[in-house]
Design an enzyme around this catalytic site. Structure first.
Site, PDB file in Angstrom:
ATOM      1  N   GLU A  46      16.149   1.199 -17.698  1.00 25.39           N
ATOM      2  CA  GLU A  46      16.351  -0.138 -16.766  1.00 25.39           C
ATOM      3  C   GLU A  46      16.264  -1.390 -17.425  1.00 25.39           C
ATOM      4  O   GLU A  46      15.584  -1.348 -18.335  1.00 25.39           O
ATOM      5  CB  GLU A  46      14.991  -0.181 -15.852  1.00 25.39           C
ATOM      6  CG  GLU A  46      15.102  -1.327 -14.840  1.00 25.39           C
ATOM      7  CD  GLU A  46      13.831  -1.368 -13.823  1.00 25.39           C
ATOM      8  OE1 GLU A  46      12.969  -0.555 -13.986  1.00 25.39           O
ATOM      9  OE2 GLU A  46      13.736  -2.578 -13.169  1.00 25.39           O
ATOM     10  N   ARG A  86       5.409  11.369 -22.449  1.00 24.95           N
ATOM     11  CA  ARG A  86       5.773  10.444 -23.120  1.00 24.95           C
ATOM     12  C   ARG A  86       5.424  10.101 -24.208  1.00 24.95           C
ATOM     13  O   ARG A  86       4.103  10.814 -24.433  1.00 24.95           O
ATOM     14  CB  ARG A  86       5.809   9.212 -22.120  1.00 24.95           C
ATOM     15  CG  ARG A  86       4.250   8.722 -21.797  1.00 24.95           C
ATOM     16  CD  ARG A  86       4.213   7.528 -20.977  1.00 24.95           C
ATOM     17  NE  ARG A  86       5.186   7.317 -19.853  1.00 24.95           N
ATOM     18  CZ  ARG A  86       6.083   6.328 -19.893  1.00 24.95           C
ATOM     19  NH1 ARG A  86       6.031   5.197 -20.687  1.00 24.95           N
ATOM     20  NH2 ARG A  86       7.004   6.400 -19.055  1.00 24.95           N
ATOM     21  N   LYS A 104       7.407  -1.948 -21.184  1.00 20.15           N
ATOM     22  CA  LYS A 104       8.131  -3.181 -21.430  1.00 20.15           C
ATOM     23  C   LYS A 104       7.358  -4.293 -20.572  1.00 20.15           C
ATOM     24  O   LYS A 104       7.288  -5.380 -20.897  1.00 20.15           O
ATOM     25  CB  LYS A 104       9.321  -2.994 -20.739  1.00 20.15           C
ATOM     26  CG  LYS A 104      10.330  -2.131 -21.727  1.00 20.15           C
ATOM     27  CD  LYS A 104      11.682  -1.856 -20.954  1.00 20.15           C
ATOM     28  CE  LYS A 104      11.525  -0.681 -20.044  1.00 20.15           C
ATOM     29  NZ  LYS A 104      12.631  -0.427 -19.213  1.00 20.15           N
TER      30      LYS A 104
HETATM   31  P1  ATP Z   1       8.251   1.212 -19.559  1.00 18.87           P
HETATM   32  O1  ATP Z   1       7.152   1.592 -18.879  1.00 18.87           O
HETATM   33  O2  ATP Z   1       8.170   0.821 -20.980  1.00 18.87           O
HETATM   34  O3  ATP Z   1       9.182   0.038 -18.958  1.00 18.87           O
HETATM   35  P2  ATP Z   1      10.160   2.962 -18.413  1.00 18.87           P
HETATM   36  O4  ATP Z   1       9.781   4.439 -18.161  1.00 18.87           O
HETATM   37  O5  ATP Z   1       9.998   2.069 -17.259  1.00 18.87           O
HETATM   38  O6  ATP Z   1       9.242   2.425 -19.574  1.00 18.87           O
HETATM   39  P3  ATP Z   1      12.907   3.187 -18.564  1.00 18.87           P
HETATM   40  O7  ATP Z   1      14.055   1.853 -18.963  1.00 18.87           O
HETATM   41  O8  ATP Z   1      13.007   3.339 -17.095  1.00 18.87           O
HETATM   42  O9  ATP Z   1      11.433   2.654 -18.993  1.00 18.87           O
HETATM   43  O10 ATP Z   1      13.183   4.436 -19.322  1.00 18.87           O
HETATM   44  C1  ATP Z   1      14.244   5.140 -20.004  1.00 18.87           C
HETATM   45  C2  ATP Z   1      14.031   6.399 -20.145  1.00 18.87           C
HETATM   46  O11 ATP Z   1      13.047   6.312 -21.295  1.00 18.87           O
HETATM   47  C3  ATP Z   1      13.438   7.071 -19.144  1.00 18.87           C
HETATM   48  O12 ATP Z   1      14.176   8.261 -18.887  1.00 18.87           O
HETATM   49  C4  ATP Z   1      11.927   7.100 -19.607  1.00 18.87           C
HETATM   50  O13 ATP Z   1      11.122   8.348 -18.962  1.00 18.87           O
HETATM   51  C5  ATP Z   1      12.054   7.178 -20.988  1.00 18.87           C
HETATM   52  N1  ATP Z   1      10.753   6.660 -21.591  1.00 18.87           N
HETATM   53  C6  ATP Z   1      10.157   5.400 -21.444  1.00 18.87           C
HETATM   54  N2  ATP Z   1       9.081   5.203 -22.007  1.00 18.87           N
HETATM   55  C7  ATP Z   1       9.012   6.440 -23.031  1.00 18.87           C
HETATM   56  C8  ATP Z   1       7.798   6.793 -23.718  1.00 18.87           C
HETATM   57  N3  ATP Z   1       6.952   6.300 -24.200  1.00 18.87           N
HETATM   58  N4  ATP Z   1       8.218   8.262 -24.332  1.00 18.87           N
HETATM   59  C9  ATP Z   1       9.155   8.976 -24.049  1.00 18.87           C
HETATM   60  N5  ATP Z   1      10.333   8.360 -23.235  1.00 18.87           N
HETATM   61  C10 ATP Z   1      10.189   7.451 -22.454  1.00 18.87           C
HETATM   62 MG    MG Z   2      10.865   1.925 -15.565  1.00 14.99          MG
END
Ligand code: ATP
Ligand code: MG
Length: 553
Positions: free
Chosen positions: A33, A257, A267
């Site tokens: 995102e 994760r 983020k």
């Molecule tokens: P955040 O909570 O940091 O905003 P998010 O999951 O909302 O993370 P996205 O941009 O939606 O962030 O994630 C893009 C991809 O990266 C998704 O497939 C998500 O599952 C993966 N991802 C995000 N954080 C991690 C992590 N700590 N370890 C492994 N994969 C991750």
């Molecule tokens: Mg997200």
């Protein structure tokens, strides 16, 4: 590593799907995102998704999951593309969930026509009430039995902008008593009169994550849609939409994760650190962002190696940040060129040295025979590190002390004869003699010394600022520590040395070199560097000093 690695559980699934003939080739995606910069957790997901396609000859799309107009921005889109490329991966296609808004709208119409979605006028509080609890069934909305015709008309009016935010939503009609709460008539569209970074003001209704993600996967023929464990309860809904809409049967698989010690990785939290100025931007070298790590001097190879070593787990765990630093050190030891930089200069005058000075040579990297040598100017006046001298030295002190000898790296052996002080008793310089026959490489002096010091020629040295970084958080498991995560920030995480002296070879080097400053650690040039003043970041120390400190404490 030569030994054959065993497959992770996702590779096992992929291999089974290929050998059964279910798929001829695989398609994965990385779906960020664009609401912030990528962090090391994303690197794990990137390495996994692109790694699968590389290994099995498939392809990976970069898809921006941009269905939330309020938090997203094109600045983030650009930084994400930069980071993925820098990590060493190429996507097959660049896609945006917002490109599918028209198609997704069509999917919603189809559900309504099948009697599987309805427009609900309930308030968000009422909808939450209707949901029930994990142990108690929910209740039907009073709007659940609207006719298909009425639903179509209302949904079209929602799109046309005839209602205010929150006045109506579109919900899937599944089962308010379903054991999985996500299946209790989830909201699939909401009204939001907001400007979107790509579609502008074209839409005032936006699909929810669950109504966008799986369908986007299906549109792109994604075979293996890999995400993190928190999406396990969403999987039933993912499958339900695909089944009802009769679209490409993408499948979702979940892995743990990445969580890392002394680090935050969401983020939302990283944005707070930036906005509240705990750090100097998203690429601050203390941040867990890819751009921060890159600025700090971490290499893409080291990050990929780290992601490979931690593997793919099905349970959440906490990885020691020391492992990442180990990978960085291991790679930098191979590629970093060796240089000498004095952080806290103490002048040494070689009283028996005559003439203008001379040029000495030293190897760029003893680990790499192809790295060649560099010139180092040597002259009568030098700087050594102030803490490499002790006026009253204990036994077994092998550095410089009155009457004692040390070797200057790649140069000569010197002996300290006299300590010069100012009126306040502060040592201002050392008078030493050098041993002409002791020149490195052609030493015939027969003198054995235990200590070797780094040094620079005073006249030739260039001024430098050196930034030393420590952990940004004081506690190991920041995510589970008591109170607000910001209570645990290490306020001493940045130390600036602004009076360092660097050997002149550093002034002429290219910006993306990695360095080992002898006895000091690994460093890289920072983007704040100018021709007047070099600025270096410490990437990582030579040894894991932190592990020792923790044990001592
Ligand atoms: P955040 O909570 O940091 O905003 P998010 O999951 O909302 O993370 P996205 O941009 O939606 O962030 O994630 C893009 C991809 O990266 C998704 O497939 C998500 O599952 C993966 N991802 C995000 N954080 C991690 C992590 N700590 N370890 C492994 N994969 C991750
Ligand atoms: Mg997200």
């Amino acid at each position: 590593m030569s030994e054959e690695k065993s497959l992770n559980f996702i590779e096992e699934i992929v291999e089974a799907d290929l050998s059964s003939g279910k798929y001829q080739s695989i398609v994965t995606r990385f779906p960020p995102e664009p609401n912030g910069y990528l962090h090391i957790g994303h690197a794990k997901s990137i390495c996994l998704n692109f790694g699968l396609a590389n290994k099995y000859g498939g392809k990976t799309n970069l898809r921006f999951d941009d269905t939330n107009p309020v938090t997203e921005d094109t600045e983030y889109v650009e930084s994400i593309k930069d980071d993925v490329r820098w990590l060493g991966f190429n996507w097959a296609e660049e896609r945006y969930a917002s490109d599918y808004f028209e198609q997704l709208y069509g999917f919603a119409i189809k559900l309504i026509e099948k009697g599987l979605a309805y427009v609900d006028d309930s308030t968000s509080e009422a909808i939450a009430q209707q949901k029930g609890t994990p142990t108690q069934a929910g209740t039907n909305s009073p709007f659940r039995d609207r006719s298909v015709a009425e639903n179509l008309e209302l949904f079209k009016a929602m799109r046309a902008g005839q209602f205010k935010d929150g006045e109506k939503v579109l919900r899937a009609k599944i089962d308010m008593a379903h054991p999985n709460m996500h299946m209790r008539d989830p909201i699939i569209y909401r009204i939001k009169h907001a400007h979107h970074h790509r579609t502008g003001d074209q839409w005032c209704i936006y699909p929810m994550y669950d109504f966008a993600h799986g369908q986007s996967d299906a549109i792109e023929n994604i075979t293996h849609s890999v995400c993190t464990l928190e999406f396990i309860p969403h999987r039933a809904l993912y499958d339900w939409f695909i089944e009802q809409l009769e679209i490409f049967p993408s499948k979702q698989y979940e892995f743990a994760r990445l969580n890392m010690t002394y680090t935050v990785m969401s983020k939302r939290k990283l944005l707070q650190l930036v906005n509240e100025k705990y750090v100097n931007g998203w690429d601050d070298p203390r941040m867990s962002t890819i751009s921060g790590m890159r600025r700090r001097g971490y290499t893409a190879e080291a990050i990929r190696e780290f992601c490979d070593r931690i593997g793919i787990a099905k349970r959440d765990n906490l990885i020691d940040v020391g492992l990442l630093e180990f990978c960085v050190r291991e790679h930098l030891n191979k590629i970093a060129v060796r240089r000498m930089v004095v952080f806290d200069p103490l002048k040494v005058v070689l009283t028996n040295y005559e003439g203008e000075g001379e040029v000495l040579w030293s190897e760029n990297n003893p680990e790499d025979a192809t790295a060649g040598n560099r010139e180092i100017p040597f002259s009568k006046e030098l700087y050594i590190e102030r803490d490499d001298f002790m006026e009253v030295a204990p036994k077994k002190y092998f550095r410089l002390a009155p009457g004692q000898m040390v070797r200057l790296k790649s140069a000569y052996i010197i002996r300290c004869d006299e300590v010069v002080k100012d009126a306040n008793g502060i040592i201002t310089e050392l008078h030493c003699t050098y041993i002409p026959e002791s020149k490195s490489g052609s030493d015939t002096s027969g003198i054995n010394v235990k200590g070797t010091l780094h040094w620079v020629s005073a006249r030739h040295a260039v001024k430098a600022e050196v930034r030393l970084y420590d952990r940004l958080f004081k506690v190991e498991d920041v995510g589970n520590a008591e109170g607000d995560f910001k209570d645990h920030i290490n306020t001493d995480s940045l130390e600036i040395i602004n009076n360092a002296y660097a050997e002149p070879a550093l002034a002429a080097d290219s910006s993306d070199n990695r360095y080992q400053f002898l006895r000091k650690g690994y460093f890289c040039l920072d983007k704040d560097s100018t021709t007047e003043k070099l600025v270096f970041n410490r990437t990582v120390t030579l040894k894991d000093t932190w592990a020792k400190e923790v044990k001592k404490g």
